[in-house]
Design a protein around this motif. Sequence first.
Motif, PDB file in Angstrom:
ATOM      1  N   GLY A  67       0.850  11.439 -21.948  1.00  0.00           N
ATOM      2  CA  GLY A  67       2.354  11.476 -21.623  1.00  0.00           C
ATOM      3  C   GLY A  67       2.484  11.562 -22.716  1.00  0.00           C
ATOM      4  N   LEU A  68       1.743  12.271 -23.478  1.00  0.00           N
ATOM      5  CA  LEU A  68       3.167  12.843 -24.956  1.00  0.00           C
ATOM      6  C   LEU A  68       2.928  14.450 -24.986  1.00  0.00           C
ATOM      7  N   ILE A  69       4.129  14.353 -25.759  1.00  0.00           N
ATOM      8  CA  ILE A  69       5.226  15.458 -25.606  1.00  0.00           C
ATOM      9  C   ILE A  69       5.495  16.250 -27.292  1.00  0.00           C
ATOM     10  N   PRO A  70       4.780  17.253 -27.752  1.00  0.00           N
ATOM     11  CA  PRO A  70       5.285  17.276 -29.443  1.00  0.00           C
ATOM     12  C   PRO A  70       6.657  18.604 -29.195  1.00  0.00           C
ATOM     13  N   ALA A  71       7.516  17.711 -29.850  1.00  0.00           N
ATOM     14  CA  ALA A  71       8.264  18.525 -29.936  1.00  0.00           C
ATOM     15  C   ALA A  71       9.017  18.800 -31.692  1.00  0.00           C
ATOM     16  N   ALA A  72       9.660  19.407 -31.330  1.00  0.00           N
ATOM     17  CA  ALA A  72      10.919  19.288 -32.963  1.00  0.00           C
ATOM     18  C   ALA A  72      12.216  19.898 -33.449  1.00  0.00           C
ATOM     19  N   GLY A  73      12.439  18.780 -34.080  1.00  0.00           N
ATOM     20  CA  GLY A  73      14.230  18.629 -33.825  1.00  0.00           C
ATOM     21  C   GLY A  73      14.610  18.273 -32.926  1.00  0.00           C
ATOM     22  N   THR A  74      14.233  17.401 -32.387  1.00  0.00           N
ATOM     23  CA  THR A  74      14.886  16.903 -30.709  1.00  0.00           C
ATOM     24  C   THR A  74      16.117  15.619 -31.550  1.00  0.00           C
ATOM     25  N   ARG A  75      16.924  15.100 -30.361  1.00  0.00           N
ATOM     26  CA  ARG A  75      18.238  14.629 -31.378  1.00  0.00           C
ATOM     27  C   ARG A  75      17.034  12.822 -32.005  1.00  0.00           C
ATOM     28  N   LEU A  76      16.171  12.112 -30.717  1.00  0.00           N
ATOM     29  CA  LEU A  76      15.715  11.081 -31.441  1.00  0.00           C
ATOM     30  C   LEU A  76      14.721  11.472 -32.904  1.00  0.00           C
ATOM     31  N   GLN A  77      13.748  12.459 -32.221  1.00  0.00           N
ATOM     32  CA  GLN A  77      12.951  12.866 -34.226  1.00  0.00           C
ATOM     33  C   GLN A  77      13.829  12.735 -35.337  1.00  0.00           C
ATOM     34  N   GLN A  78      15.854  13.316 -35.069  1.00  0.00           N
ATOM     35  CA  GLN A  78      16.000  13.498 -35.899  1.00  0.00           C
ATOM     36  C   GLN A  78      16.632  12.349 -36.818  1.00  0.00           C
ATOM     37  N   SER A  79      17.209  11.493 -35.648  1.00  0.00           N
ATOM     38  CA  SER A  79      17.544  10.024 -35.510  1.00  0.00           C
ATOM     39  C   SER A  79      16.547   9.441 -36.869  1.00  0.00           C
ATOM     40  N   LEU A  80      15.360   9.648 -36.356  1.00  0.00           N
ATOM     41  CA  LEU A  80      14.448   8.797 -37.428  1.00  0.00           C
ATOM     42  C   LEU A  80      13.794   9.793 -38.352  1.00  0.00           C
ATOM     43  N   GLY A  81      14.292  10.907 -38.663  1.00  0.00           N
ATOM     44  CA  GLY A  81      14.466  11.008 -40.376  1.00  0.00           C
ATOM     45  C   GLY A  81      13.731  11.860 -40.782  1.00  0.00           C
ATOM     46  N   ILE A  82      12.650  12.584 -39.871  1.00  0.00           N
ATOM     47  CA  ILE A  82      11.373  12.753 -39.723  1.00  0.00           C
ATOM     48  C   ILE A  82      11.499  14.774 -39.917  1.00  0.00           C
TER      49      ILE A  82
END
Length: 467
Positions: A67-82
């Motif tokens: 169930g893993l979905i690759p995505a760039a620039g999501t709000r979650l990814q940004q909140s984690l400083g990635i």
Amino acid sequence: MTQDTTSAPRVVRATTMPADAPEVAVAIVGAGACGLTTAIRLRQAGIDCVLLERDALPSGSTALSSGLIPAAGTRLQQSLGIDDSLAMLAEDIITKTDGEAPAHLVQAYVAAVPQALDTLESLGIAFEVQDGFLYPGHRVRRMHGVPEHTGAALMAALERTATGLGADLLTEALVREVWADDNDRVIGVGYQRPDGSLEHLACRAVVLACNGFGGNADMVRELLPPMADAAFGGHVGNDGSAIAWGRGLGAALADLHGYQGHGSWITPQGALMSWATIMEGGIQVNARGERFQDESQGYSEAAVHVLHQPGSVAWEVFDEALLPLTRSFPDFVPAEAAGALKRADDVAQLAAIIGCDEATLQATLDCVDPARPDPLGRRFKRRLQAPYYVVKVTGALFHTQGGLDIDAHCRVRRADGSVLPNLLAAGGAARGVSGNDAWGYLAGNGLLSAVGGGWVAATTLIEQLQA
């Protein structure tokens, strides 16, 4: 309602649907991640849709995955400083295929998937970014999944969201017919019920979100001969219906040799072992106790390498330090309970389990040396240390990555490049972004195409139906 006289998927040429057929704006064939994402986007725009699902409970390939979905620039990814970007993800996808991935779909899906995930999150689906290790080919942490770490949990969340927004879900509805007029405009579908009867649904557009052809043995032999004898670890719904309908409508096909295999299908228990164990230092050896590939290249292409070994099996060897990570994946738990995991206190015991020569196996383990690349070109972070753990695996076919040719809007194309008027396809029904062979599959490409493609298909229909 009529009695079905054939179970094979077919195209019915007609100008009108049966008089008793109800009508809906959009019929979505398949209620997997692709179909459910499509429905969520359509319902947010106020467009009626019906999901036609063959099973009693929506599952599909997604439910069998992590169930893993690759995505760039999501709000979650940004909140984690990635630090990631659409361009980086697109580059990683294209690099994995040596430039063979269809650029128009890569760009469309990479742009769509963060929009989809941000929307799903705003609708109450909780996501996490996979931590602790990188999947092969990804430069940064960008694999998004639900907290349960299973595809089944992702499916349940998508289904709740879609039906909560008012999407109609019709289960045990096996679509067998696509009805189209002489201009190839789709006017509806026919679906088989559990009692064998055939019912009909008229519509203004159809989205094929019904998986690939990996479960159709005849079609695999025809279109994907390298995997003709592989175990199939996917869903039975991968029966090639979309290809059959596409052929009936004169649609073009593309990337039919592309697929997601897996070189770590636990045998004989029949369960998936995460490639994370390999990426963090585990190795695979054959029945002679020898390594035969650089395992860090990817799990999809590893399937064929494993199948070429004696007995079409390999042994996955790791140590105590990797045991917690291995056990953290839910799919492994029942396999271990069924006896898949063996422990060896030293190399002699490990060789006895595998049935190989101890000296050969010792030489193999000696090459796992962080001081230098091994003979196959792989670099290791550390040596494996006793006690050892070992699992017997084979190569498996999970789902195909080729199918109906589509444009950047998920409209099905003919061989001359023109598009069918109102037939769309995405996810496993269409060509993906993995090129035309197993080695082009980047981890998560299947769900990238499903979620990103579902979002794109719905966006296309919103523009068409609200024009």
